[in-house]
Design a protein around this motif. Sequence first.
Motif, mmCIF file in Angstrom:
data_model
loop_
_atom_site.group_PDB
_atom_site.id
_atom_site.type_symbol
_atom_site.label_atom_id
_atom_site.label_comp_id
_atom_site.label_asym_id
_atom_site.label_seq_id
_atom_site.Cartn_x
_atom_site.Cartn_y
_atom_site.Cartn_z
ATOM 1 N N MET A 59 0.846 -1.118 0.022
ATOM 2 C CA MET A 59 0.086 0.020 0.013
ATOM 3 C C MET A 59 0.854 1.282 0.062
ATOM 4 N N LYS A 60 2.003 0.965 0.792
ATOM 5 C CA LYS A 60 2.840 2.504 0.873
ATOM 6 C C LYS A 60 3.471 2.561 -0.514
ATOM 7 N N THR A 61 3.861 1.362 -1.278
ATOM 8 C CA THR A 61 4.299 1.594 -2.591
ATOM 9 C C THR A 61 3.263 2.142 -3.532
ATOM 10 N N LEU A 62 2.239 1.921 -3.503
ATOM 11 C CA LEU A 62 1.149 2.489 -4.174
ATOM 12 C C LEU A 62 0.857 3.985 -3.946
ATOM 13 N N ALA A 63 1.057 4.143 -2.928
ATOM 14 C CA ALA A 63 0.956 5.856 -2.549
ATOM 15 C C ALA A 63 2.074 6.530 -2.808
ATOM 16 N N THR A 64 3.203 5.963 -2.627
ATOM 17 C CA THR A 64 4.487 6.694 -3.434
ATOM 18 C C THR A 64 4.371 6.821 -5.072
ATOM 19 N N LEU A 65 3.927 5.753 -5.767
ATOM 20 C CA LEU A 65 3.716 5.901 -7.075
ATOM 21 C C LEU A 65 2.841 6.941 -7.438
ATOM 22 N N ALA A 66 1.594 6.980 -6.644
ATOM 23 C CA ALA A 66 0.789 8.124 -7.105
ATOM 24 C C ALA A 66 1.315 9.367 -6.706
ATOM 25 N N ALA A 67 1.965 9.417 -5.640
ATOM 26 C CA ALA A 67 2.443 10.950 -5.390
ATOM 27 C C ALA A 67 3.375 11.370 -6.180
ATOM 28 N N THR A 68 4.256 10.406 -6.801
ATOM 29 C CA THR A 68 5.262 10.909 -7.788
ATOM 30 C C THR A 68 4.784 11.208 -9.178
ATOM 31 N N ALA A 69 3.466 10.481 -9.616
ATOM 32 C CA ALA A 69 2.838 10.831 -10.838
ATOM 33 C C ALA A 69 2.321 12.154 -10.655
ATOM 34 N N LEU A 70 1.561 12.479 -9.694
ATOM 35 C CA LEU A 70 1.240 13.865 -9.503
ATOM 36 C C LEU A 70 2.124 14.973 -9.519
ATOM 37 N N LEU A 71 3.339 14.747 -8.837
ATOM 38 C CA LEU A 71 4.422 15.721 -8.855
ATOM 39 C C LEU A 71 4.851 15.935 -10.433
ATOM 40 N N ALA A 72 5.134 14.716 -11.016
ATOM 41 C CA ALA A 72 5.634 14.787 -12.379
ATOM 42 C C ALA A 72 4.690 15.353 -13.386
ATOM 43 N N ALA A 73 3.494 15.290 -13.031
ATOM 44 C CA ALA A 73 2.357 15.954 -14.036
ATOM 45 C C ALA A 73 2.341 17.284 -13.670
ATOM 46 N N ALA A 74 2.536 17.867 -12.413
ATOM 47 C CA ALA A 74 2.454 19.092 -11.993
ATOM 48 C C ALA A 74 3.340 20.131 -12.416
ATOM 49 N N ILE B 96 -5.388 4.095 -10.248
ATOM 50 C CA ILE B 96 -4.744 3.077 -9.587
ATOM 51 C C ILE B 96 -5.209 3.033 -7.793
ATOM 52 N N ILE B 97 -5.609 4.141 -7.204
ATOM 53 C CA ILE B 97 -5.688 4.083 -5.932
ATOM 54 C C ILE B 97 -7.429 3.438 -5.862
ATOM 55 N N GLY B 98 -8.293 3.630 -6.865
ATOM 56 C CA GLY B 98 -9.598 3.082 -6.823
ATOM 57 C C GLY B 98 -9.367 1.438 -7.271
ATOM 58 N N SER B 99 -8.509 1.095 -8.063
ATOM 59 C CA SER B 99 -8.397 -0.300 -8.112
ATOM 60 C C SER B 99 -7.709 -1.027 -7.087
ATOM 61 N N ALA B 100 -6.758 -0.490 -6.287
ATOM 62 C CA ALA B 100 -6.271 -1.099 -5.165
ATOM 63 C C ALA B 100 -7.406 -1.129 -4.059
ATOM 64 N N ILE B 101 -8.379 -0.188 -3.900
ATOM 65 C CA ILE B 101 -9.539 -0.301 -2.920
ATOM 66 C C ILE B 101 -10.500 -1.304 -3.344
ATOM 67 N N ALA B 102 -10.650 -1.363 -4.594
ATOM 68 C CA ALA B 102 -11.784 -2.424 -5.144
ATOM 69 C C ALA B 102 -11.156 -3.920 -4.946
ATOM 70 N N ASN B 103 -9.646 -3.970 -4.980
ATOM 71 C CA ASN B 103 -9.332 -5.493 -4.996
ATOM 72 C C ASN B 103 -8.939 -5.946 -3.431
#
Length: 100
Positions: A1-16, A43-50
């Motif tokens: 779960m931590k890896t997923l959060a880190t990946l999402a934060a990195t994607a948001l920073l790169a896009a911003a 990504i976060i929605g699929s992690a919650i759904a699974n």
Amino acid sequence: MKTLATLAATALLAAAMTTSADARCRGCAVGAGVIGGLAAGAIIGSAIANSGPTYYEPAPPPPPYYRGPAYVVEEPVCRIERHRYWDGYGYRTRRVEVCD
């Protein structure tokens, strides 16, 4: 779960992040932010759904206790009988309660 959060934060920073190398693209940062937000939401929605269902353990049963034997008090069985007796002048009957 931590890896997923880190990946999402990195994607948001790169896009911003905006680059000043291309001065002609004025709306690129907004589009990149929207695409990054959609990707992070997916990504976060699929992690919650699974994630599996949460099982709750039922409460333990109450501890056993000693009640002792169940005593049944037997009352004597009584009945009324007729008895004959001599009263000095003759035989008479009377009712008498007899209990076993």
